[in-house]
Design an enzyme around this catalytic site. Structure first.
Site, PDB file in Angstrom:
ATOM      1  N   MET A  81       8.347 -17.941 -26.384  1.00 29.00           N
ATOM      2  CA  MET A  81       7.343 -16.882 -26.259  1.00 29.00           C
ATOM      3  C   MET A  81       5.952 -17.329 -26.719  1.00 29.00           C
ATOM      4  O   MET A  81       5.195 -16.553 -27.291  1.00 29.00           O
ATOM      5  CB  MET A  81       7.795 -15.647 -27.055  1.00 29.00           C
ATOM      6  CG  MET A  81       9.146 -15.098 -26.622  1.00 29.00           C
ATOM      7  SD  MET A  81       9.237 -14.798 -24.849  1.00 29.00           S
ATOM      8  CE  MET A  81       8.255 -13.307 -24.762  1.00 29.00           C
ATOM      9  N   ARG A  82       5.628 -18.591 -26.456  1.00 22.35           N
ATOM     10  CA  ARG A  82       4.297 -19.088 -26.823  1.00 22.35           C
ATOM     11  C   ARG A  82       3.721 -19.902 -25.677  1.00 22.35           C
ATOM     12  O   ARG A  82       4.468 -20.542 -24.936  1.00 22.35           O
ATOM     13  CB  ARG A  82       4.400 -20.024 -28.034  1.00 22.35           C
ATOM     14  CG  ARG A  82       4.634 -19.342 -29.349  1.00 22.35           C
ATOM     15  CD  ARG A  82       4.925 -20.370 -30.417  1.00 22.35           C
ATOM     16  NE  ARG A  82       3.793 -21.264 -30.668  1.00 22.35           N
ATOM     17  CZ  ARG A  82       2.761 -20.963 -31.443  1.00 22.35           C
ATOM     18  NH1 ARG A  82       2.707 -19.803 -32.052  1.00 22.35           N
ATOM     19  NH2 ARG A  82       1.775 -21.822 -31.621  1.00 22.35           N
ATOM     20  N   HIS A 129      11.550 -18.188 -15.178  1.00 19.72           N
ATOM     21  CA  HIS A 129      10.863 -16.895 -15.237  1.00 19.72           C
ATOM     22  C   HIS A 129      11.666 -15.868 -14.431  1.00 19.72           C
ATOM     23  O   HIS A 129      12.109 -16.167 -13.316  1.00 19.72           O
ATOM     24  CB  HIS A 129       9.445 -17.041 -14.669  1.00 19.72           C
ATOM     25  CG  HIS A 129       8.662 -15.775 -14.766  1.00 19.72           C
ATOM     26  ND1 HIS A 129       8.083 -15.357 -15.950  1.00 19.72           N
ATOM     27  CD2 HIS A 129       8.389 -14.821 -13.850  1.00 19.72           C
ATOM     28  CE1 HIS A 129       7.494 -14.189 -15.742  1.00 19.72           C
ATOM     29  NE2 HIS A 129       7.657 -13.842 -14.487  1.00 19.72           N
ATOM     30  N   ASP A 131       2.619 -18.993 -16.073  1.00 15.33           N
ATOM     31  CA  ASP A 131       3.617 -18.934 -14.993  1.00 15.33           C
ATOM     32  C   ASP A 131       3.028 -19.324 -13.627  1.00 15.33           C
ATOM     33  O   ASP A 131       3.384 -18.747 -12.592  1.00 15.33           O
ATOM     34  CB  ASP A 131       4.249 -17.530 -14.910  1.00 15.33           C
ATOM     35  CG  ASP A 131       4.896 -17.113 -16.224  1.00 15.33           C
ATOM     36  OD1 ASP A 131       5.476 -17.986 -16.899  1.00 15.33           O
ATOM     37  OD2 ASP A 131       4.820 -15.927 -16.582  1.00 15.33           O
TER      38      ASP A 131
HETATM   39  C1  GRF Z   1      14.773 -15.023 -19.742  1.00 12.90           C
HETATM   40  O1  GRF Z   1      14.766 -13.842 -18.976  1.00 12.90           O
HETATM   41  C2  GRF Z   1      13.815 -16.022 -19.169  1.00 12.90           C
HETATM   42  O2  GRF Z   1      13.679 -15.941 -17.784  1.00 12.90           O
HETATM   43  C3  GRF Z   1      12.520 -15.642 -19.828  1.00 12.90           C
HETATM   44  O3  GRF Z   1      12.870 -15.255 -21.128  1.00 12.90           O
HETATM   45  C4  GRF Z   1      14.222 -14.793 -21.144  1.00 12.90           C
HETATM   46  C5  GRF Z   1      14.933 -15.617 -22.156  1.00 12.90           C
HETATM   47  O4  GRF Z   1      16.264 -15.223 -22.334  1.00 12.90           O
HETATM   48  N1  GRF Z   1      11.578 -16.740 -19.793  1.00 12.90           N
HETATM   49  P1  GRF Z   1      17.250 -16.154 -23.152  1.00 12.90           P
HETATM   50  O5  GRF Z   1      16.649 -16.343 -24.555  1.00 12.90           O
HETATM   51  O6  GRF Z   1      17.394 -17.445 -22.434  1.00 12.90           O
HETATM   52  O7  GRF Z   1      18.531 -15.386 -23.226  1.00 12.90           O
END
Ligand code: GRF
Length: 192
Positions: free
Chosen positions: A89-90, A108, A144
């Site tokens: 998330m960065r 994504h 993205d």
């Molecule tokens: C997934 O939906 C991925 O596509 C997005 O973040 C989510 C991560 O889920 N980038 P996880 O931690 O892999 O379960």
């Protein structure tokens, strides 16, 4: 064998799917290193349980360039060939992207270029599209925006909620990510 560096921040189900694909012999790769910027992330726990090399580094309050240079140092030390973002998330710093240009993948949960950014499943659901899906792409400096490597379409069904739709997409993410890494590894070997 291609050496993967995994970056995550949460439950890590995509990371787990990659690991499972390796164990099942569907993906010829090795998890060289897992880094989470969140100590309590489920992915960290999973890595520990499976004896995979994992580092939990606090990112809070640390300048991006500084944090990323630490990640880079650890990945270089672990001889990481390919960086896989798995719910990280960065945003990555320019220097990090330059160091691994063309060798950073992200998954994504939409058919890019539709619905980039956060809550892609919710965006698709609220927009009322009938088909969405997931995308594996190379990471560049944008959000993205990098070149698309692979996609799977997923239908939005009558009676879906954001949760049921997200679960249907996630099941496809798990297959697509491992398969795309395998293709990436094969192409890399062919060009070596
Ligand atoms: C997934 O939906 C991925 O596509 C997005 O973040 C989510 C991560 O889920 N980038 P996880 O931690 O892999 O379960």
């Amino acid at each position: 064998m291609i050496r993967l560096g995994i970056l995550l921040s949460g439950r890590g189900s995509n990371f787990q799917a990659i690991h499972r694909a390796i164990l099942e012999g569907k993906l010829n790769a090795q998890i060289a290193c897992v880094i989470s910027n969140i100590h309590e992330a489920g992915g960290v726990e999973y890595a520990r349980q499976h004896d995979l090399p994992v580092h939990a580094l606090t990112s809070k309050g640390i300048p991006r360039a500084e944090f990323d240079s630490k990640v880079l140092e650890i990945f270089k030390e672990a001889n990481v060939d390919l960086v896989c973002l798995a719910g990280y998330m960065r945003l990555l710093s320019k220097d990090f992207i330059s160091a691994y240009r063309g060798r950073i993948l992200n998954i994504h949960p939409s058919l890019l270029p539709s619905f980039p950014g956060l809550h892609a499943q919710r965006q698709a659901f609220e927009h009322g599209v009938k088909i969405t899906g997931c995308t594996v792409h190379l990471v560049d400096e944008g959000l993205d925006t990098g070149p698309i490597l692979a996609q799977t379409a997923v239908p939005v069904l009558h009676g879906d909620t954001e949760e049921t739709l997200s679960a249907r997409i996630l099941a496809e993410e798990h297959k697509l990510y491992a398969a795309t890494i395998q293709t990436f590894a094969e192409e890399r070997t062919a060009h070596q």
